[in-house]
Design a protein around this motif. Structure first.
Motif, short mmCIF file in Angstrom:
data_model
loop_
_atom_site.label_atom_id
_atom_site.label_comp_id
_atom_site.label_asym_id
_atom_site.label_seq_id
_atom_site.Cartn_x
_atom_site.Cartn_y
_atom_site.Cartn_z
N ARG A 57 0.99 -1.21 -0.10
CA ARG A 57 0.22 0.09 0.12
C ARG A 57 0.74 1.38 -0.03
O ARG A 57 0.62 1.93 -0.50
CB ARG A 57 -1.07 -0.04 1.13
N ASP A 63 -3.49 -2.22 -5.16
CA ASP A 63 -4.73 -2.16 -6.02
C ASP A 63 -4.26 -3.16 -6.93
O ASP A 63 -5.32 -3.90 -7.26
CB ASP A 63 -5.25 -0.84 -6.41
N ASN A 66 -3.95 -6.48 -5.78
CA ASN A 66 -5.41 -7.06 -5.50
C ASN A 66 -6.13 -7.65 -6.70
O ASN A 66 -6.80 -8.69 -6.71
CB ASN A 66 -6.13 -5.98 -4.61
N THR A 67 -5.84 -6.83 -7.62
CA THR A 67 -6.29 -7.21 -9.12
C THR A 67 -5.54 -8.82 -9.59
O THR A 67 -6.15 -9.44 -10.12
CB THR A 67 -6.37 -6.18 -9.98
#
Ligand code: FAD
Length: 382
Positions: A57, A63, A66-67
């Motif tokens: 982060r 992000d 996470n994808t």
């Protein structure tokens, strides 16, 4: 004018890339030197627990990860022979709520590529194998295998289990072969459709002296991966890995559950790696040199936390430089060691014993850790 010290990071592995990215973000003129001419997408996966995702982060890639990654709802431990469940550790939403970030599993090559992309590309140098380092008091002079030399104010040894910087601090000493190997294979999930079996998103199959950890390495769950721990008394190959085979896997996991047999049947390519360790080091830094990651605490991968410790080290090191002021680097390095030694050594020990999540237990001390928020312990006065 930037009066921050010039920092050299040796090694652009997962720890070195994290250190480089966080230092550059904090405004340190940082150069990263990597011995490999380039990186390839090696057939391997990796777990990233919430403790690491908090660092991601900060680096700015949470992000994307996470994808990119698979999001298991649980870590299951199962008896390799009977299939009986030994533990069901909640991850998924539970991890996000209780540990402050997701628990994901990803392809190691994809993760590494993403992390390296966060570095200032003009200050990332491939094909630069450090062969000597001379801490001259005021500056450090580095010599590379191509005959070139460079200088820096501080040098971070993120150069893995056979670290040159560790050798400079503590002398030449080979790592300890643990007596265990790991087989690694990536399997196309398409092939698994032929079986009327449940291939869970994150499961470790155990028997007395061996195991097979299995998980998806992509968000679309097209690639499934296994990594084993199997005893093998000696490693005399002289290379970091060798090819293995379906036959060797069948022999090693004879009698295991049909789901494991299906994975072996679907295996096209499998490699075998020696698992290396060191006992906790008496010295993590000296004058302008400091170690992180596998350079100072290599471990069996049986908690899936080796890279996590390297990445946490990187974050703590930068935090301590900022806390103390980088011109007081000796104090900063000692603050860093004080705040990493106990945790890294504990993770080394649990990894060595291979007991992690074998039965139900609370993993909060690992997953709930936030390297940026944990209160700093002062070094003991000497
Ligand atoms: P490395 O990744 O070894 O990086 C060191 C870098 O330095 C390399 O790029 C190397 O080329 C470079 N280098 C070395 N010497 C020099 C030199 N002289 N000059 C310049 N560059 C140099 N960890 C997890 O957190 N989760 C997992 O799921 C997991 N699974 C694993 C499975 C297996 C089978 C194994 C073996 C390990 C696993 N690990 C896992 C552990 C993890 O791979 C290591 O702990 C992690 O890679 C350590 O990172 P590092 O940056 O310290 O060292």
């Amino acid at each position: 004018m930037n009066n921050k010290p010039i920092i050299a990071v040796i090694g652009a592995g997962l720890g070195g890339a994290a250190a480089g990215a966080l230092l550059q973000q904090a405004g340190y003129p940082t150069k990263v030197y990597e011995q490999a001419p380039a990186f390839s997408r090696l057939g391997a996966g990796i777990h990233l627990g919430p403790n690491v995702m908090k660092v991601m982060r900060r680096i700015g890639i949470e992000d994307k990860l996470n994808t990119m990654g698979s999001h298991p709802d649980h870590w299951f431990s199962r008896n390799g022979l009977t299939g009986e469940y030994q533990s069901r550790i909640p991850l998924g939403d539970f991890a996000r709520e209780h540990y402050g970030a997701a628990y994901i599993t990803v392809h190691r090559g994809d993760l590494h590529e993403l992390m390296v992309s966060t570095l200032d590309q003009e200050n990332l140098f491939f094909d630069k194998r450090l062969v000597d380092v001379d801490d001259q008091g005021g500056k450090v002079r580095m010599t590379f295998a191509d005959g070139t030399t460079e200088e820096a104010d501080l040098v971070i040894g993120a150069d893995g289990v056979n670290s040159q910087i560790r050798e400079k601090l503590l002398g030449s000493e080979a790592p300890i072969y643990s007596g265990w190997v790991a087989h690694r294979a990536i399997i196309s999930a398409e092939k698994l459709k032929a079986y009327d079996l449940d291939f869970e998103a994150c499961v470790k199959w155990w028997s007395e002296d061996r195991h097979m950890m299995v998980y998806f390495v992509t968000g679309d769950e097209k690639e499934y991966y296994y990594v084993t721990g199997v005893p093998e008394p000696e490693w005399n190959h002289g290379t970091s890995f060798v090819d293995s085979s379906q036959e060797e896997m069948r022999e090693a996991f004879k009698g295991y559950h049909p789901t494991v047999q299906a994975l072996i049947d679907c295996t096209e390519t499998v490699t075998k790696w020696p698992l290396l360790e060191r006992n906790p080091l008496p010295l993590w830094h000296d004058n302008r040199l400091v170690l992180l990651g596998d350079a100072c605490h290599p471990m069996k991968p049986h908690m899936a936390q080796g890279a996590a410790m390297a990445i946490e080290d990187a974050a703590m090191l930068v935090r301590c430089l900022e806390e103390v002021g980088a011109n007081h680097y000796r104090e900063a390095f000692e603050l860093y060691r004080t705040n990493r030694f106990e945790r890294a050594s504990r993770v080394q020990k649990v990894s060595h014993d291979n007991t992690w999540l074998r039965q139900d237990e609370d993993p909060a001390w690992v997953f709930g850790y936030d390297v940026f928020e944990t209160p700093l312990k002062a070094p003991e006065a000497v």
